[in-house]
Design a protein around this motif. Sequence first.
Motif, PDB file in Angstrom:
ATOM      1  N   THR A   1      -8.637   0.183  -6.406  1.00 17.97           N
ATOM      2  CA  THR A   1      -9.729   0.391  -6.502  1.00 17.97           C
ATOM      3  C   THR A   1     -10.543  -0.258  -6.476  1.00 17.97           C
ATOM      4  O   THR A   1      -9.830  -1.750  -6.323  1.00 17.97           O
TER       5      THR A   1
ATOM      6  N   GLY B   1       1.032  -1.477  -0.158  1.00 18.63           N
ATOM      7  CA  GLY B   1       0.002   0.559  -0.280  1.00 18.63           C
ATOM      8  C   GLY B   1       0.380   0.994  -0.259  1.00 18.63           C
ATOM      9  O   GLY B   1       0.359   2.670   0.373  1.00 18.63           O
ATOM     10  N   HIS B   2       2.061   1.600  -0.161  1.00 14.14           N
ATOM     11  CA  HIS B   2       3.002   2.599  -0.111  1.00 14.14           C
ATOM     12  C   HIS B   2       4.287   2.101  -1.465  1.00 14.14           C
ATOM     13  O   HIS B   2       4.659   1.418  -1.668  1.00 14.14           O
ATOM     14  N   TYR B   3       3.742   3.268  -2.074  1.00 16.05           N
ATOM     15  CA  TYR B   3       4.672   3.097  -4.132  1.00 16.05           C
ATOM     16  C   TYR B   3       6.587   3.021  -2.724  1.00 16.05           C
ATOM     17  O   TYR B   3       6.854   2.094  -3.626  1.00 16.05           O
TER      18      TYR B   3
ATOM     19  N   PHE C   1      -5.369   1.433  -8.524  1.00 17.98           N
ATOM     20  CA  PHE C   1      -5.016   1.999  -7.657  1.00 17.98           C
ATOM     21  C   PHE C   1      -5.899   3.737  -8.220  1.00 17.98           C
ATOM     22  O   PHE C   1      -5.531   4.103  -8.768  1.00 17.98           O
ATOM     23  N   GLU C   2      -5.408   4.077  -6.303  1.00 17.39           N
ATOM     24  CA  GLU C   2      -5.918   5.541  -6.060  1.00 17.39           C
ATOM     25  C   GLU C   2      -5.277   5.678  -4.749  1.00 17.39           C
ATOM     26  O   GLU C   2      -5.052   4.848  -4.044  1.00 17.39           O
ATOM     27  N   ARG C   3      -4.926   7.276  -4.421  1.00 14.68           N
ATOM     28  CA  ARG C   3      -4.409   7.581  -3.702  1.00 14.68           C
ATOM     29  C   ARG C   3      -5.275   7.548  -2.202  1.00 14.68           C
ATOM     30  O   ARG C   3      -6.092   8.234  -2.853  1.00 14.68           O
TER      31      ARG C   3
ATOM     32  N   SER D   1       6.377   2.680 -10.603  1.00 17.92           N
ATOM     33  CA  SER D   1       5.685   3.945 -10.713  1.00 17.92           C
ATOM     34  C   SER D   1       4.347   3.294 -12.645  1.00 17.92           C
ATOM     35  O   SER D   1       3.608   3.628 -13.127  1.00 17.92           O
TER      36      SER D   1
ATOM     37  N   ARG E   1      -0.836   9.775   1.811  1.00 17.36           N
ATOM     38  CA  ARG E   1       0.430   8.586   1.485  1.00 17.36           C
ATOM     39  C   ARG E   1       0.261   7.260   1.038  1.00 17.36           C
ATOM     40  O   ARG E   1       1.370   6.881   0.616  1.00 17.36           O
ATOM     41  N   ASN E   2      -0.601   6.869   1.405  1.00 16.40           N
ATOM     42  CA  ASN E   2      -0.570   5.854   1.055  1.00 16.40           C
ATOM     43  C   ASN E   2      -1.135   5.697  -0.940  1.00 16.40           C
ATOM     44  O   ASN E   2      -1.665   6.509  -0.955  1.00 16.40           O
ATOM     45  N   THR E   3      -1.647   3.823  -1.054  1.00 14.26           N
ATOM     46  CA  THR E   3      -2.099   3.778  -1.946  1.00 14.26           C
ATOM     47  C   THR E   3      -3.106   3.024  -1.602  1.00 14.26           C
ATOM     48  O   THR E   3      -2.508   1.636  -1.428  1.00 14.26           O
ATOM     49  N   THR E   4      -4.154   2.779  -2.257  1.00 17.04           N
ATOM     50  CA  THR E   4      -4.645   1.425  -1.864  1.00 17.04           C
ATOM     51  C   THR E   4      -5.982   1.211  -3.038  1.00 17.04           C
ATOM     52  O   THR E   4      -5.321   1.776  -4.451  1.00 17.04           O
TER      53      THR E   4
END
Length: 305
Positions: A58, A16-18, A48-50, A33, A53-56
Motif C-alpha cells: 500500500t 511480493g508473495h507470501y 500490503f494488499e492482494r 502472516s 496471487r501476489n501481494t503489493t
Amino acid sequence: MNLDYLRYFVRLAEVGHYTKAAEQLCVTQPSLSHAIRQLEAELGVPLFERAGRNTTLTRFGAEFLDCARQTLSTLDQGVSSLQRSAQGEGLIRLGFLRPLGIEYIPRLAARFLEANPGKRLRFDFHTDRTRGLLEGLLARNFDLVFSSRPAPDLGLTALPVTQQDLVLIAPKDHPLAGRHSVDLSEALPYPQVYFSRSSGLRDLVDSLFTAVGGTPIIAYETEEDQVIAGLVAQGFGIAVVPYMDLLLKLDLAILQISAPPYRRDFFLVTNDAVFLSPAAQAFRTFVLHCSSGAASISPPFSMEP
C-alpha cells in the motif's frame, strides 16, 4: 517493535508473495502472516494488499519500506562493526608526546599493521603535553597514551617503554658552551629557562638538581621544550631539556650531563577502569613485547671530547 517482523516485512515487500517469502525466511506462511498482521496492528495502517496471487505494498507500506530498510541497514552495520572489534579489528586511538611522533610511534604502528595483514585496523594519532594526554585518557578520548609517568593518585597503569637522553643547552657565548659534558652542580650559578609546574618534566629536572644539592636559579618558565630551546638560543639562560633534533638547527651548545645519574622514561599509560578494545589490547601487548629492545632517543653524534 519486533526486529524480526521488520525483516519479514522487507522480504515480503521485495518478493511480493507470501509463500516464496516464507520459504526464503525459513518460517511457515502462517507465522509470516501473523507477523505482518501484528506489525500492521502496531502501526495502525495496512502495509500490503492482494493483487491476484501476489501481494503489493500500500502507499503506507511503500513509505514504511524505506524506513525499515534504513533501520535494518544501520543495525546490521553496527553489529558488523562490533563483531569486527571483537575479532581485533577497528580504531586504535593513541595520544603521545611530540618527540615520540617523529619515529617511535610511526615505527610501532607500521610494524603492528605489518604483523596483522588482512585485519581492518586504523590509528588515530594525537599529540599533546603529558597533562593533556592524561586528561584525555581519563576522559576516554584515548585508548593508550605514551607520556611521562603519571601521578600515583590518578590511578592509571604506567609501564616504561623507551627512554630519552637529557642534555644541558647553553648560548654559544656562555661560559659553559665550550664544554662537552657538565656536572649539573656547575649549572647552579647561572639563570635557567625552566619547565613550568604543569610540565611532565618539571619533577624530573627538579630531582636532578636536588641530587646535586642545589636549587636552580629560575629566570623563565614555560611548558614547551621547543620554546625553551628557542629562548636559550637567544640568550635568556641555560636549560636542561630532552634531546631533540631541533637542537642541532639552533645556535646553541649541547652538553652531556655527566652527573647526577638520571633516567628519563616514556611510559605506556592505560586506564584499567575502562574496557580496552581487543585491537587496542593487542597493540598494547605488541608495544610491551617490542619495548625490551627499544633504543633510546639520543643525539646522533658523540659529545665526548
